[in-house]
Design a protein around this motif. Structure first.
Motif, PDB file in Angstrom:
ATOM      1  N   ILE A 200       0.835  -1.207   0.000  1.00 53.90           N
ATOM      2  CA  ILE A 200       0.000   0.000   0.000  1.00 53.90           C
ATOM      3  C   ILE A 200       0.869   1.256   0.000  1.00 53.90           C
ATOM      4  N   CYS A 240      -8.802  -0.042   7.103  1.00 52.85           N
ATOM      5  CA  CYS A 240      -9.098  -1.236   6.309  1.00 52.85           C
ATOM      6  C   CYS A 240      -9.195  -2.469   7.195  1.00 52.85           C
ATOM      7  N   TYR A 266      -8.456  -1.972  -1.109  1.00 54.99           N
ATOM      8  CA  TYR A 266      -8.410  -2.611   0.199  1.00 54.99           C
ATOM      9  C   TYR A 266      -9.766  -2.540   0.892  1.00 54.99           C
ATOM     10  N   GLN A 269     -11.909  -5.170  -0.772  1.00 59.94           N
ATOM     11  CA  GLN A 269     -11.644  -6.497  -0.208  1.00 59.94           C
ATOM     12  C   GLN A 269     -12.338  -6.677   1.142  1.00 59.94           C
TER      13      GLN A 269
END
Length: 312
Positions: A200, A240, A266, A269
């Motif tokens: 990230i 996240c 993210y 997900q």
């Protein structure tokens, strides 16, 4: 992309706004202190405006922090919006926030709860911010059905718009979930020293040349500021992570040219993992928090779209 937006973005780049986010923790906190001192909130002026525009503005406190309620009528409406401003957890509201809160109230017919949540300082971390935001939402559920409450946040406020419900889950879900969450330019503060977060960090840096406002360095600095000297649950820092169970439909808005857009996948997900209904809307070529601004067409159209979503 309109010429108005292109011109404005070039001006912002030339002004070097992004350089502020490259400063050290102490320098940024000092900058924030000076900025907040420049624009103290004037309640008398706000009430005069409310009187002139024929709506009601109520002023109270939650855990010692100001909470304004914008209402069309003296009695509460059938629904409400919790408005959580941006500012990196270090600066307070400005005229754009107040104007939008007023517009939401006018266009949706819902009450707008505008919280001056506690900012992070050298002596106070984000834990207090979560506690006050959570208590504010709890207060709202005493007046409105939870399914008629929406949470709207920009930037750091977007972190809280999701974060307080991660907090609710962490506490064992003592409060019902709201009807809708809208998160604009929501990033996170992962510990980039950890191997699992190297990817990230690389994506943030890759998007940085396109970003006219935020430098990825601030992700490191903001984590340091938000955490302070205390061990905090990771969901209070890295948005996240955490338990997204039972979240309502959640809308994510990002500018394609902001480095925080790196977090979109993210969140996707996380939403998929917990079977949360969601939409991710990306403004082509747009900057951080562009829906706050109405002077160019792209911002104006998406702001109106967000207001329409709040009419549920």
């Amino acid at each position: 992309m309109t010429l108005t937006y292109k011109t404005a973005s070039n001006i912002v780049r030339l002004l070097g706004v992004k350089n502020i986010f490259k400063k050290s923790k102490d320098e940024i906190l000092e900058y924030a202190k000076k900025q907040n001192a420049k624009s103290p909130f004037d309640m008398d002026k706000a009430k005069r405006r409310a009187c002139r525009k024929k709506y009601f503005l109520f002023d109270r406190e939650v855990m010692g922090h100001r909470l304004l309620t914008y209402q069309k009528n003296e009695s509460p409406a059938q629904g409400a919006i919790l408005y959580l401003l941006g500012g990196g957890m270090i600066t307070g509201p400005d005229r754009l926030d107040f104007s939008l809160a007023e517009r939401i109230m006018e266009k949706t017919g819902k009450d707008v709860y505008f919280l001056f949540y506690p900012l992070c300082t050298a002596d106070q971390n984000v834990k207090r911010t979560y506690e006050v935001c959570f208590e504010t939402y709890k207060l709202m559920t005493d007046t409105y059905k939870s399914e008629k409450i929406g949470a709207l946040g920009f930037s750091s406020g977007a972190c809280l718009a999701l974060g307080i419900f991660l907090h609710n889950n962490a506490l064992g879900r003592p409060l019902p979930m709201p009807g809708k969450i809208i998160s604009v330019s929501r990033g996170g503060l992962p510990d980039i020293h950890l191997e699992k977060n190297k990817a990230i960090w690389g994506k943030l840096q890759a998007l940085s040349p396109q970003d006219i406002m935020i430098d990825p360095t601030y992700v490191k600095t903001a984590r340091e500021i938000a955490q302070g000297q205390e061990d905090l649950p990771e969901y209070m820092l890295d948005g996240c992570s955490g338990d997204f169970s039972a979240f309502p439909k959640t809308y994510f808005y990002f500018g394609e040219s902001e480095c925080l857009y790196a977090f979109a996948e993210y969140f996707q997900q996380a939403m998929d993992q917990y079977n949360v209904p969601y939409e991710i809307i990306v403004g082509e070529g747009m900057c951080h928090c562009y829906p706050l601004l109405r002077f160019f067409r792209e911002g104006r159209e998406v702001q109106d779209e967000i207001i329409d979503l709040l009419k549920f």
